[in-house]
Design a protein around this motif. Sequence first.
Motif, PDB file in Angstrom:
ATOM      1  N   ASP A  14       0.835  -1.198   0.000  1.00 28.10           N
ATOM      2  CA  ASP A  14       0.000   0.000   0.000  1.00 28.10           C
ATOM      3  C   ASP A  14       0.873   1.252   0.000  1.00 28.10           C
ATOM      4  OD1 ASP A  14      -2.533  -1.171   0.055  1.00 28.10           O
ATOM      5  OD2 ASP A  14      -2.542  -1.333   2.239  1.00 28.10           O
ATOM      6  N   ARG A  15       0.331   2.331  -0.536  1.00 26.75           N
ATOM      7  CA  ARG A  15       0.966   3.636  -0.393  1.00 26.75           C
ATOM      8  C   ARG A  15       0.762   4.105   1.039  1.00 26.75           C
ATOM      9  NH1 ARG A  15      -1.083   8.904  -1.043  1.00 26.75           N
ATOM     10  NH2 ARG A  15       0.456  10.451  -1.737  1.00 26.75           N
ATOM     11  N   ALA A  16       1.842   4.459   1.727  1.00 24.75           N
ATOM     12  CA  ALA A  16       1.744   4.872   3.122  1.00 24.75           C
ATOM     13  C   ALA A  16       0.986   6.193   3.220  1.00 24.75           C
ATOM     14  CB  ALA A  16       3.139   5.009   3.723  1.00 24.75           C
ATOM     15  N   PRO A  17      -0.119   6.239   3.980  1.00 27.89           N
ATOM     16  CA  PRO A  17      -0.911   7.479   4.064  1.00 27.89           C
ATOM     17  C   PRO A  17      -0.219   8.550   4.900  1.00 27.89           C
ATOM     18  CG  PRO A  17      -2.174   5.524   4.739  1.00 27.89           C
ATOM     19  CD  PRO A  17      -0.733   5.139   4.697  1.00 27.89           C
ATOM     20  N   ASP A  18      -0.679   9.762   4.732  1.00 27.94           N
ATOM     21  CA  ASP A  18      -0.243  10.863   5.583  1.00 27.94           C
ATOM     22  C   ASP A  18      -1.076  10.851   6.860  1.00 27.94           C
ATOM     23  OD1 ASP A  18       1.135  13.095   6.427  1.00 27.94           O
ATOM     24  OD2 ASP A  18      -0.003  14.503   5.190  1.00 27.94           O
ATOM     25  N   GLY A  19      -0.662  11.623   7.838  1.00 25.43           N
ATOM     26  CA  GLY A  19      -1.401  11.737   9.079  1.00 25.43           C
ATOM     27  C   GLY A  19      -0.581  12.496  10.100  1.00 25.43           C
ATOM     28  N   PRO A  20      -1.206  12.932  11.187  1.00 29.97           N
ATOM     29  CA  PRO A  20      -0.473  13.646  12.232  1.00 29.97           C
ATOM     30  C   PRO A  20       0.362  12.675  13.065  1.00 29.97           C
ATOM     31  CG  PRO A  20      -2.757  13.334  12.896  1.00 29.97           C
ATOM     32  CD  PRO A  20      -2.647  12.810  11.489  1.00 29.97           C
ATOM     33  N   THR A  21       1.443  13.156  13.632  1.00 31.23           N
ATOM     34  CA  THR A  21       2.273  12.337  14.503  1.00 31.23           C
ATOM     35  C   THR A  21       2.411  13.006  15.859  1.00 31.23           C
ATOM     36  OG1 THR A  21       4.430  13.346  14.058  1.00 31.23           O
ATOM     37  CG2 THR A  21       3.636  11.729  12.473  1.00 31.23           C
ATOM     38  N   THR A  22       2.833  12.221  16.826  1.00 31.34           N
ATOM     39  CA  THR A  22       3.123  12.774  18.132  1.00 31.34           C
ATOM     40  C   THR A  22       4.240  13.802  17.985  1.00 31.34           C
ATOM     41  OG1 THR A  22       2.536  10.659  19.146  1.00 31.34           O
ATOM     42  CG2 THR A  22       3.819  12.212  20.485  1.00 31.34           C
ATOM     43  N   GLY A  23       4.002  14.999  18.444  1.00 30.45           N
ATOM     44  CA  GLY A  23       4.990  16.060  18.288  1.00 30.45           C
ATOM     45  C   GLY A  23       4.579  17.100  17.264  1.00 30.45           C
ATOM     46  N   GLY A  24       3.451  16.867  16.569  1.00 30.53           N
ATOM     47  CA  GLY A  24       2.934  17.879  15.668  1.00 30.53           C
ATOM     48  C   GLY A  24       3.395  17.791  14.232  1.00 30.53           C
ATOM     49  N   ARG A  25       4.295  16.879  13.895  1.00 30.34           N
ATOM     50  CA  ARG A  25       4.732  16.735  12.511  1.00 30.34           C
ATOM     51  C   ARG A  25       3.733  15.901  11.720  1.00 30.34           C
ATOM     52  NH1 ARG A  25      10.567  14.312  12.261  1.00 30.34           N
ATOM     53  NH2 ARG A  25      10.452  15.103  10.126  1.00 30.34           N
ATOM     54  N   ARG A  26       3.825  15.994  10.400  1.00 32.89           N
ATOM     55  CA  ARG A  26       3.045  15.143   9.522  1.00 32.89           C
ATOM     56  C   ARG A  26       3.890  13.944   9.121  1.00 32.89           C
ATOM     57  NH1 ARG A  26      -2.193  16.184   9.611  1.00 32.89           N
ATOM     58  NH2 ARG A  26      -2.334  15.018   7.659  1.00 32.89           N
ATOM     59  N   LEU A  27       3.234  12.822   8.872  1.00 34.42           N
ATOM     60  CA  LEU A  27       3.972  11.623   8.480  1.00 34.42           C
ATOM     61  C   LEU A  27       4.725  11.830   7.170  1.00 34.42           C
ATOM     62  CD1 LEU A  27       1.494   8.773   9.464  1.00 34.42           C
ATOM     63  CD2 LEU A  27       3.730   9.282  10.477  1.00 34.42           C
ATOM     64  N   PHE A  28       4.143  12.568   6.238  1.00 37.56           N
ATOM     65  CA  PHE A  28       4.849  12.815   4.979  1.00 37.56           C
ATOM     66  C   PHE A  28       6.154  13.568   5.224  1.00 37.56           C
ATOM     67  CE2 PHE A  28       1.242  12.481   1.583  1.00 37.56           C
ATOM     68  CZ  PHE A  28       1.175  11.123   1.836  1.00 37.56           C
ATOM     69  N   ASP A  29       6.204  14.413   6.254  1.00 37.04           N
ATOM     70  CA  ASP A  29       7.457  15.089   6.595  1.00 37.04           C
ATOM     71  C   ASP A  29       8.467  14.092   7.145  1.00 37.04           C
ATOM     72  OD1 ASP A  29       6.494  17.614   5.862  1.00 37.04           O
ATOM     73  OD2 ASP A  29       5.579  17.923   7.829  1.00 37.04           O
ATOM     74  N   VAL A  30       7.998  13.110   7.892  1.00 37.09           N
ATOM     75  CA  VAL A  30       8.881  12.075   8.427  1.00 37.09           C
ATOM     76  C   VAL A  30       9.445  11.218   7.296  1.00 37.09           C
ATOM     77  CG1 VAL A  30       8.999  10.030   9.926  1.00 37.09           C
ATOM     78  CG2 VAL A  30       7.650  12.022  10.627  1.00 37.09           C
ATOM     79  N   PHE A  31       8.614  10.903   6.310  1.00 35.57           N
ATOM     80  CA  PHE A  31       9.045  10.035   5.206  1.00 35.57           C
ATOM     81  C   PHE A  31       9.959  10.751   4.218  1.00 35.57           C
ATOM     82  CE2 PHE A  31       4.570   7.995   5.580  1.00 35.57           C
ATOM     83  CZ  PHE A  31       4.968   7.312   6.726  1.00 35.57           C
TER      84      PHE A  31
END
Length: 233
Positions: free
Chosen positions: A141-158
């Motif tokens: 699957d394409r990994a979805p975006d979403g909020p993370t602990t700490g206020g970042r977005r998952l797309f920013d993490v990836f």
Amino acid sequence: MRALVAARTHLTAGDITEVRWSSDFRPRAALADRFRDGRVYLAGDAAHVHSPAGGQGLNTSVQDAYNLGWKLGQVLRHGAPVSLLDSYEQERRPVAAYMLGLSTRIHRGEQERGAAAQQLGLGYHEGPLSVGRAGALHSGDRAPDGPTTGGRRLFDVFRGPHFTLLAVGTDTGLPAFDGDGGQVLVHRTGACEAYGKGLFLVRPDGYIGWAGEDASELARHVPRFGLAPVTPC
């Protein structure tokens, strides 16, 4: 011509007085028999030619390049097995064939542009690299975006050329990766509805390469990506 312009634009039929130049347009659709021959790889327009009606040629081409690019990087820089490069054609050619059929149907007026044309729902469930399932997602699957602990977005993490081992809504133990191994970012976050609960190894191109409820099976699968063996921490 006058009737067509009047129906589709703000002009009236009488505004069209002369056709100064015209040419025939003949769309061409083509798909290469294979995307790899030894050390030669085809991507983008060299591998598939679409009608412009679908607007999918560039999108498909960029995804070809990203898919091949991170795999070449893992083989050449991080010691991944050469067999990883075989997965390029196995993953991307079916996608190109599907998008080629879609753009052709749109060109012929047999189908309207819709969500499928955005390519956000495409995945590699049947690909050779897809192993495991956790929560709401399956490997491939394409990994979805979403909020993370700490206020970042998952797309920013990836974002970037690294892998991401994502722990969502679970306190299960996480492994440490020896060496650089293509750079694995380990990230833990709270509940996220799009993922459910589990561990997800997100590839550099944003697709899930492995998923599981815990890390017990992870060490067996990461060497195919050129990642170093994992040890509990």
